[in-house]
Write an enzyme that holds these catalytic residues in place. Structure first.
Site, PDB file in Angstrom:
ATOM      1  N   CYS A   1       0.824  -1.207   0.000  1.00 53.67           N
ATOM      2  CA  CYS A   1       0.000   0.000   0.000  1.00 53.67           C
ATOM      3  C   CYS A   1       0.862   1.262   0.000  1.00 53.67           C
ATOM      4  O   CYS A   1       0.449   2.305  -0.481  1.00 53.67           O
ATOM      5  CB  CYS A   1      -0.954   0.008   1.186  1.00 53.67           C
ATOM      6  SG  CYS A   1      -0.137  -0.217   2.769  1.00 53.67           S
TER       7      CYS A   1
ATOM      8  N   HIS B   1      -0.935   0.591   7.963  1.00 52.52           N
ATOM      9  CA  HIS B   1      -1.496   0.671   6.617  1.00 52.52           C
ATOM     10  C   HIS B   1      -1.280   2.086   6.097  1.00 52.52           C
ATOM     11  O   HIS B   1      -1.305   3.052   6.873  1.00 52.52           O
ATOM     12  CB  HIS B   1      -2.987   0.339   6.665  1.00 52.52           C
ATOM     13  CG  HIS B   1      -3.660   0.427   5.337  1.00 52.52           C
ATOM     14  ND1 HIS B   1      -3.407  -0.475   4.334  1.00 52.52           N
ATOM     15  CD2 HIS B   1      -4.563   1.307   4.839  1.00 52.52           C
ATOM     16  CE1 HIS B   1      -4.143  -0.154   3.273  1.00 52.52           C
ATOM     17  NE2 HIS B   1      -4.845   0.926   3.559  1.00 52.52           N
TER      18      HIS B   1
END
Length: 933
Positions: free
Chosen positions: A51, A482
């Site tokens: 990500c 994340h």
């Protein structure tokens, strides 16, 4: 995805060969979930802890100038052939893969693109596993280095070795001058920067943070002569069009021996004026810094002076000086207990006090000062409640004090009227003077604060604006997290959130919540600002629909890149056709899709009816008539006399009015936690929610027309026939059938919510948390739809939320304990619970209206799993599996939420449902749920 870039080894990394549909489309069979919607920006597939790549590349792609540079990159054939070094070949290969990726992001028909080929070239870049954010920052540095080297090959064709003409240098790199004094020696040097690093800790906003980075050390050494300076100042001599700030939010905890994240709040503006940091403004800024320093020193002096007034005293107990004078005034005005006669007791007392503990005790016994907490607050409250005593008649405004109270108060033994007047006059004058001094100090401090805040608001220092282009966000702890990005979309004039495959509309308010830090484990780690000139160029070029602009850019691509886009889109169509053929060969599944499951919550279809087909209005109202048939039968039974004496129509009329009256009275009863009358009958629900009278009357008439009535065959059938005849006389002008249908759909959904809630609570009490959670989640989601129409349309939202939260926390403990057991079967079961129940539920909860209790619960669960990272007693295989789980756990906005509907449970009668409701609620309220959070 997880924090640290990982090696990727899938077969599709080797080449851009045909992809498997399951990998491209995910689990969703709907074309809308994998086809691009018009000109909407595309997402980027997460191929395993990547990500960070998506966040950085999307931010760069949305810079029109950078996009054009990459897509227009080309090298003469002789340069390609003469490039022999491994580094040079790798950089060229990466540039070619980035070109292909950018081309697809412009022209693909897919909802998201696959970056595997470009990522394969980066697999050897990262080696350190100790500082996750450093890895991502290093990636961005490395990316720009590679691109700079690749473009330098083109520059060298005409200007060998001239880096000033390198487009990457021109776009991303600036220079700053460092001037300072070290051990009495002055120095000056110019340096180049790309991403400017900033330490977050200890600062409130970006300007403070940058000011701290530009001015280091104490410029004046207290022990040296005034001419000797220590420290240094930095000044930007050239700002790049794209200005990137690295926010360092990680530090190494020496005591724990591991890195930890700094969660403090740091605000940053949408427009940043860089004038105050430019060398050309050095003289003006130094003057302002001196003025700022002088103002801050004055502020400190004033605050210290104010503190001496507000925390007066020489011992550990301190009090506001105005209050202390007030207390002395009260003391001298208090009459001795022996002096209180029956005549005096009826007179109005001049002054009295309710301060606790009594400060007079402290004042009269300096060597035995009482310890107390929050003294200042209590005394200030007392002061506000007891205005300043005035001489003469104003003193008599104080309420009288009883002789018993007076006898308990300290008072002067002897005080003459002359002494009293003299002391009161002096104390009152001093108190007024001190209050004026305090007010003047507060106004001066407020004025200085305002001057400090507006120090750099000079129009002369607002000539170099930089607009915020992108914010890269990290959520999680130091060891895992994340990444996603907020990017300002110039054509649409709004913020978009780029989260792996998902690209959604956002807002500045959402960006603040998720990027400033301080509230949760999410905060910005990189800010990308663009010069006002770049912003205006983007706005000029992007006027009109973005699709048109993207189409122009696609048409301007090289034939090879256009062919690459066409080939991928053709391949998508082929995959879609093959998938359609496969689906047509499959036996239709009885289990509804996630969408139809949610739609099915709006009706209570019987076992003989298809859950896919929408029920007609008649089947729903007939269902409700069938549910209430026992009550209707009793109403008919009570009309025996009317039926025998006056006939069937009179009996129907009497039964209709008697039943209506009964239900109306029930609807007006005060509800209790153990009794919800709405479960007894559809009309109670309608009446409590002010349904139109025509809807109420037709519903009741349909109940008497129900063919299932069989209490007394002759009388029931006769009444049923008359009722049906009257129903047939009601035309569309008399009742709005669409509205009628909506009311019955709402009641059907209300009953379903109630059944799911009760079942979920019963299962929770029996410690069947997996089964319970599904029922509670569906109850909450459906109940939300009802509550949008009115607070009495659904059940208690807080009750469902409380037990959904409790159940989720219990289930998370179960899943975590299974996971760390290290037994394969138990680990698989724990992962299954997490993936199929906990994560979908968490993501359904985590919306804009999430409560503090739910947010806290989610943080507790996330932190529980993050705490397993790096544990020495957990083997590498389990750590790897944990790394795969954490991305979905920490952020799941990139995926379609699929939660299977629980098995349907249909009670035999309203009485069964009401008795279950009473039993469960009594059990809950008897235990703990009296205070539902």
């Amino acid at each position: 995805s997880c924090d640290r870039p990982q090696d990727t080894h899938s077969a599709e990394n080797k080449s851009r060969s045909k992809r498997k549909r399951c990998e491209v489309w995910g689990e969703s069979p709907k074309q809308n979930d994998w086809r691009r919607a018009g000109d909407w920006p595309v997402g980027m597939k997460n191929i395993g802890n990547t990500c960070w790549f998506s966040a950085v590349i999307q931010s760069l792609f949305q810079l029109p100038e950078f996009r054009r540079l990459v897509l227009g990159y080309s090298l003469p054939q002789n340069v390609l052939e003469s490039c022999c070094s491994h580094t040079g070949k790798r950089n060229i290969a990466f540039m070619q893969e980035l070109q292909c990726l950018f081309a697809l992001m412009l022209g693909t028909w897919r909802k998201f693109v696959d970056p595997s080929a470009a990522l394969e070239l980066l697999r050897d870049v990262f080696r350190s596993a100790e500082q996750p954010q450093q890895d991502v920052s290093e990636f961005t540095h490395k990316l720009l280095d590679w691109l700079e080297d690749a473009f330098q090959l083109t520059v060298n064709v005409t200007s060998p070795g001239d880096k000033s003409k390198n487009p990457m240098v021109q776009l991303f790199y600036g220079t700053f001058l460092t001037e300072g004094v070290h051990e009495g020696n002055t120095f000056s040097k110019i340096e180049t920067f790309g991403q400017y690093p900033l330490q977050v800790n200890g600062y409130r906003n970006l300007n403070e943070c940058l000011e701290g980075a530009m001015v280091e050390g104490e410029m004046d050494e207290p022990t040296a002569s005034p001419s000797v300076k220590y420290g240094q100042e930095r000044w930007f001599t050239k700002l790049p069009p794209v200005l990137t700030f690295e926010l360092s939010r990680f530090e190494f905890n020496q005591s724990l021996g591991q890195p930890e994240k700094i969660h403090t709040k740091l605000e940053f503006p949408q427009t940043m004026y860089m004038d105050r940091y430019l060398y050309c403004n050095k003289d003006l800024i130094q003057m302002k810094r001196e003025e700022m320093k002088r103002l801050k020193e004055k502020m400190v002096t004033l605050q210290q002076k104010l503190e001496r007034y507000m925390e007066y005293g020489s011992g550990p107990a301190r009090f506001p000086l105005p209050d202390m004078l007030q207390y002395v005034l009260e003391f001298i005005a208090t009459k001795p207990a022996v002096a209180v006669s029956s005549a005096q007791s009826s007179q109005t007392t001049l002054l009295h006090s309710q301060a606790k503990p009594r400060v007079l005790d402290v004042l009269s016994q300096p060597n035995s000062i009482q310890e107390r907490t929050d003294t200042r607050t209590e005394d200030e409250a007392f002061f506000l409640a007891n205005p300043s005593p005035q001489q003469g008649s104003s003193m008599e405004l104080q309420p009288p004090v009883s002789p018993a109270e007076l006898s308990e108060r300290p008072a002067p033994h002897v005080v003459s009227e002359e002494e009293l007047n003299l002391v009161q006059t002096c104390l009152q004058r001093w108190r007024n003077e001190i209050e004026q001094d305090v007010q003047d100090l507060k106004e001066s401090i407020a004025g200085i604060n305002l001057s400090i805040e507006q120090m750099y608001c000079d129009p002369l220092l607002q000539q170099v604006p930089y607009r915020l282009h992108a914010v890269l966000v990290h959520e999680g702890q130091a060891n895992a997290g994340h990444y996603w990005a907020f990017i300002y979309d110039q054509p649409r004039k709004r913020w978009l959130k780029y989260n792996d495959i998902s690209v959604t509309e956002s807002s500045w308010e959402e960006l603040e919540r998720e990027s400033f830090g301080g509230l949760r484990n999410a905060s910005a780690y990189c800010l990308m600002y663009i010069s006002d000139q770049v912003s205006r160029v983007g706005a000029d070029e992007d006027e009109g629909p973005e699709a048109r602009q993207f189409q122009k850019e696609v048409e301007a691509l090289s034939p090879e890149l256009r062919h690459y886009i066409q080939e991928d889109n053709w391949r998508l169509e082929q995959e879609a056709e093959e998938w359609d053929e496969e689906q047509s060969c499959k036996i239709p599944q009885m289990e509804p899709s996630p969408t139809s499951e949610l739609q099915d919550l709006s009706s209570e279809s019987g076992p003989e009816q298809s859950p896919v087909c929408e029920q007609s209005v008649h089947s729903l109202s007939s269902e409700h008539a069938r549910i209430a048939k026992e009550q209707t039968a009793k109403a008919i039974a009570n009309t025996a006399d009317a039926y025998e004496k006056n006939g069937v129509e009179a009996a129907l009329c009497e039964a209709f009015h008697e039943e209506y009256s009964r239900l109306y009275l029930l609807s007006k009863e005060t509800p209790t936690p153990q009794n919800d009358a709405r479960l007894q009958h559809v009309l109670i629900y309608f009446l409590q929610n002010n349904a139109p009278q025509q809807v109420v009357e037709r519903t009741l008439l349909e109940q008497f027309a129900d063919k299932n009535l069989s209490y007394d065959e002759r009388r029931s059938i006769s009444i049923m026939k008359v009722a049906r005849a009257k129903l047939s006389e009601i035309g569309p002008d008399d009742v709005d059938m669409e509205e009628y249908k909506r009311w019955h759909e709402d009641y059907s959904l209300f009953r379903k919510v109630s059944i799911y809630l009760l079942t979920g609570l019963e299962l929770y009490q029996n410690r069947k948390y997996q089964e319970s959670l599904t029922y509670l989640v569906y109850a909450y989601q459906s109940n939300t739809k009802l509550l949008l129409k009115g607070t009495n349309r659904g059940v208690s939202e807080s009750l469902i939320a409380l037990y959904r939260r409790k159940c989720l926390l219990k289930l998370n403990e179960v899943a975590a304990s299974l996971f760390v057991s290290c037994e394969d079967a138990h680990v698989s079961e724990g992962v299954s619970i997490l993936n199929e129940l906990i994560i979908p539920c968490m993501h359904l909860m985590n919306n804009f209206e999430i409560s503090k209790e739910d947010l806290d619960a989610i943080e507790v669960m996330r932190n529980h799993w993050c705490s397993y990272l790096g544990r020495e007693d957990m083997d590498a295989k389990l750590q790897m599996k944990l790394g795969e789980l954490l991305p979905r756990l920490l952020d799941g906005s990139t995926e379609v939420i699929v939660l299977k509907e629980p098995p349907k449970i249909r009670p035999n009668s309203p009485y069964d449902l009401c008795s279950r409701f009473a039993a469960v609620m009594e059990s809950i309220h008897g235990a703990s749920a009296v205070t539902v959070q």
